[in-house]
Design a protein around this motif. Structure first.
Motif, mmCIF file in Angstrom:
data_model
loop_
_atom_site.group_PDB
_atom_site.id
_atom_site.type_symbol
_atom_site.label_atom_id
_atom_site.label_comp_id
_atom_site.label_asym_id
_atom_site.label_seq_id
_atom_site.Cartn_x
_atom_site.Cartn_y
_atom_site.Cartn_z
ATOM 1 N N ILE A 87 26.096 32.705 9.041
ATOM 2 C CA ILE A 87 26.525 32.080 7.791
ATOM 3 C C ILE A 87 27.662 31.754 7.533
ATOM 4 O O ILE A 87 28.273 30.720 7.119
ATOM 5 N N VAL A 88 28.681 32.753 7.612
ATOM 6 C CA VAL A 88 30.201 32.695 7.316
ATOM 7 C C VAL A 88 30.685 31.855 8.433
ATOM 8 O O VAL A 88 31.593 30.812 8.038
ATOM 9 N N ALA A 89 30.378 31.908 9.656
ATOM 10 C CA ALA A 89 30.905 30.880 10.539
ATOM 11 C C ALA A 89 30.653 29.436 10.237
ATOM 12 O O ALA A 89 31.640 28.373 10.354
ATOM 13 N N GLU A 90 29.431 29.031 9.843
ATOM 14 C CA GLU A 90 28.985 27.661 9.315
ATOM 15 C C GLU A 90 29.851 27.492 8.294
ATOM 16 O O GLU A 90 30.344 26.204 8.208
ATOM 17 N N ALA A 91 29.793 28.504 7.383
ATOM 18 C CA ALA A 91 30.655 28.066 6.065
ATOM 19 C C ALA A 91 31.907 27.776 6.298
ATOM 20 O O ALA A 91 32.675 26.686 5.629
ATOM 21 N N ASP A 105 41.464 27.741 14.967
ATOM 22 C CA ASP A 105 40.700 28.354 16.026
ATOM 23 C C ASP A 105 39.715 29.632 15.330
ATOM 24 O O ASP A 105 40.545 30.254 14.626
ATOM 25 N N MET A 106 38.702 29.937 15.833
ATOM 26 C CA MET A 106 37.727 30.762 15.468
ATOM 27 C C MET A 106 37.335 31.567 16.558
ATOM 28 O O MET A 106 36.576 30.992 17.272
ATOM 29 N N ALA A 107 37.452 32.883 16.726
ATOM 30 C CA ALA A 107 36.905 33.781 17.930
ATOM 31 C C ALA A 107 36.024 34.760 17.242
ATOM 32 O O ALA A 107 36.285 35.352 16.178
ATOM 33 N N ARG A 108 34.934 34.996 17.975
ATOM 34 C CA ARG A 108 33.904 36.193 17.554
ATOM 35 C C ARG A 108 34.034 37.362 18.444
ATOM 36 O O ARG A 108 34.121 37.462 19.352
ATOM 37 N N GLU A 109 33.662 38.568 17.760
ATOM 38 C CA GLU A 109 33.722 39.833 18.362
ATOM 39 C C GLU A 109 34.870 40.231 19.135
ATOM 40 O O GLU A 109 34.717 40.395 20.481
ATOM 41 N N VAL A 110 36.327 40.188 18.806
ATOM 42 C CA VAL A 110 37.244 40.234 19.372
ATOM 43 C C VAL A 110 37.935 41.692 19.255
ATOM 44 O O VAL A 110 37.684 42.258 18.152
ATOM 45 N N LYS A 111 38.033 42.371 20.408
ATOM 46 C CA LYS A 111 38.546 43.662 20.395
ATOM 47 C C LYS A 111 39.850 43.996 19.603
ATOM 48 O O LYS A 111 40.879 43.231 19.962
ATOM 49 N N TYR A 112 39.870 45.091 18.761
ATOM 50 C CA TYR A 112 40.994 45.208 18.262
ATOM 51 C C TYR A 112 41.148 46.875 17.679
ATOM 52 O O TYR A 112 40.022 47.383 17.717
ATOM 53 N N LEU A 120 35.243 38.152 13.132
ATOM 54 C CA LEU A 120 35.952 36.878 13.343
ATOM 55 C C LEU A 120 37.385 36.922 13.348
ATOM 56 O O LEU A 120 37.848 37.683 12.377
ATOM 57 N N LEU A 121 38.024 36.533 14.101
ATOM 58 C CA LEU A 121 39.389 36.357 14.340
ATOM 59 C C LEU A 121 39.766 34.884 13.996
ATOM 60 O O LEU A 121 39.419 34.035 14.931
ATOM 61 N N LEU A 122 40.784 34.555 12.967
ATOM 62 C CA LEU A 122 40.912 33.067 12.645
ATOM 63 C C LEU A 122 42.591 33.076 13.098
ATOM 64 O O LEU A 122 43.256 33.799 12.682
ATOM 65 N N SER A 123 42.777 31.939 13.569
ATOM 66 C CA SER A 123 44.113 31.775 14.118
ATOM 67 C C SER A 123 44.608 30.373 14.100
ATOM 68 O O SER A 123 43.650 29.400 13.857
ATOM 69 N N GLU A 138 36.477 40.905 8.649
ATOM 70 C CA GLU A 138 35.085 41.921 8.783
ATOM 71 C C GLU A 138 34.217 41.345 7.745
ATOM 72 O O GLU A 138 34.271 41.000 6.448
ATOM 73 N N ILE A 139 32.994 41.309 8.276
ATOM 74 C CA ILE A 139 31.690 40.743 7.154
ATOM 75 C C ILE A 139 30.679 41.951 7.255
ATOM 76 O O ILE A 139 30.402 42.548 8.287
ATOM 77 N N LYS A 140 30.367 41.899 5.944
ATOM 78 C CA LYS A 140 29.268 43.123 5.677
ATOM 79 C C LYS A 140 27.976 42.377 4.953
ATOM 80 O O LYS A 140 28.239 41.612 4.223
#
Length: 240
Positions: A87-91, A105-112, A120-123, A138-140
């Motif tokens: 939902i958030v990625a679409e929004a 840029d938007m990447a998902r499930e990035v190790k950190y 989500l990591l937005l850059s 971080e999405i809850k």
């Protein structure tokens, strides 16, 4: 986010072993449906509540049905805890969340952090002056509401959730931007607060994270039996 179609309605008999639910469909069939929600589902998994399921027809899956929606006091609530990330990625892609706009840029499930993954990591692909710092989001999922108009998180103790807040705080200390985004999968709430009586450690850690520079956002959703759409920002109350 489009829900799978068609959805079949019925009544919940019981939810058990976290991922299983006994349901009687309106056509009389008694089924076992997968429940994609590992939490306590406090106030949501109510016996005899009206529910909607999807018959996916995938022979590789153990169960032929997946529980998608429940109706509580006239409010539709999606129960799948994996929905909010989509939902958030679409929004973000549609510019619905102004606080998270301007990233290319938007990447998902990035190790950190210490063995964690950020939802989500937005850059910013630009370089040089004016480039945005990376943004860790971080999405809850939120579905608990024990008082009219008030959404709460968590619905049970979540050590993992507290760890995520600590990781976000470390990102802000390192010069990045960090956002904790609560997605309320219901449309009958006007404000949000941590459920301090259910998890005082999480409530305290959330306040500490906010003080450390972690940005807190909360949005609700507009929900039908065919679609879930991020709708509007809710007021966040950290003090009782």
């Amino acid at each position: 986010m489009r829900l799978p179609a068609p959805l079949l309605s019925g009544r919940l008999r019981k939810r058990y072993k976290r991922f299983l639910s006994d349901i009687v469909l309106d056509d009389g069939r008694e089924i076992i449906a997968h429940c994609a929600n590992p939490g306590s589902m406090l106030g949501v998994a109510i016996d005899d509540a009206r529910v909607w399921v999807h018959e996916h027809g995938d022979p590789k899956r153990k169960l032929a049905f997946s529980w998608e929606l429940v109706e509580i006091d006239g409010t539709l609530i999606p129960i799948n805890t994996t929905n909010p990330n989509r939902i958030v990625a679409e929004a973000i892609g549609k510019g619905v969340i102004p606080e998270l706009s301007g990233y290319g840029d938007m990447a998902r499930e990035v190790k950190y952090g210490e063995g964690s993954r950020i939802d989500l990591l937005l850059s910013d692909p630009k370089s040089g002056k004016g480039r945005k710092a990376p943004c860790y989001v971080e999405i809850k999922n939120v579905h608990l509401s024990r008082s009219p108009g008030l959404a709460e998180f968590p619905d049970s103790v979540t050590k993992r959730g507290a760890k995520h807040l600590e990781e976000l705080s470390r990102m802000t200390a390192a010069g990045a931007r960090a956002v904790m985004l609560f997605v309320v999968q219901r449309g009958d709430c006007r404000r949000f607060a941590p459920a301090a009586d259910l998890d005082p450690v999480y409530a305290r850690t959330l306040k500490e994270a906010a003080s450390a520079g972690v940005e807190l956002l909360c949005y609700d959703c507009e929900i039908t039996t065919s679609e879930i759409v991020l709708r509007k920002a809710l007021e966040i109350e950290l003090e009782p």
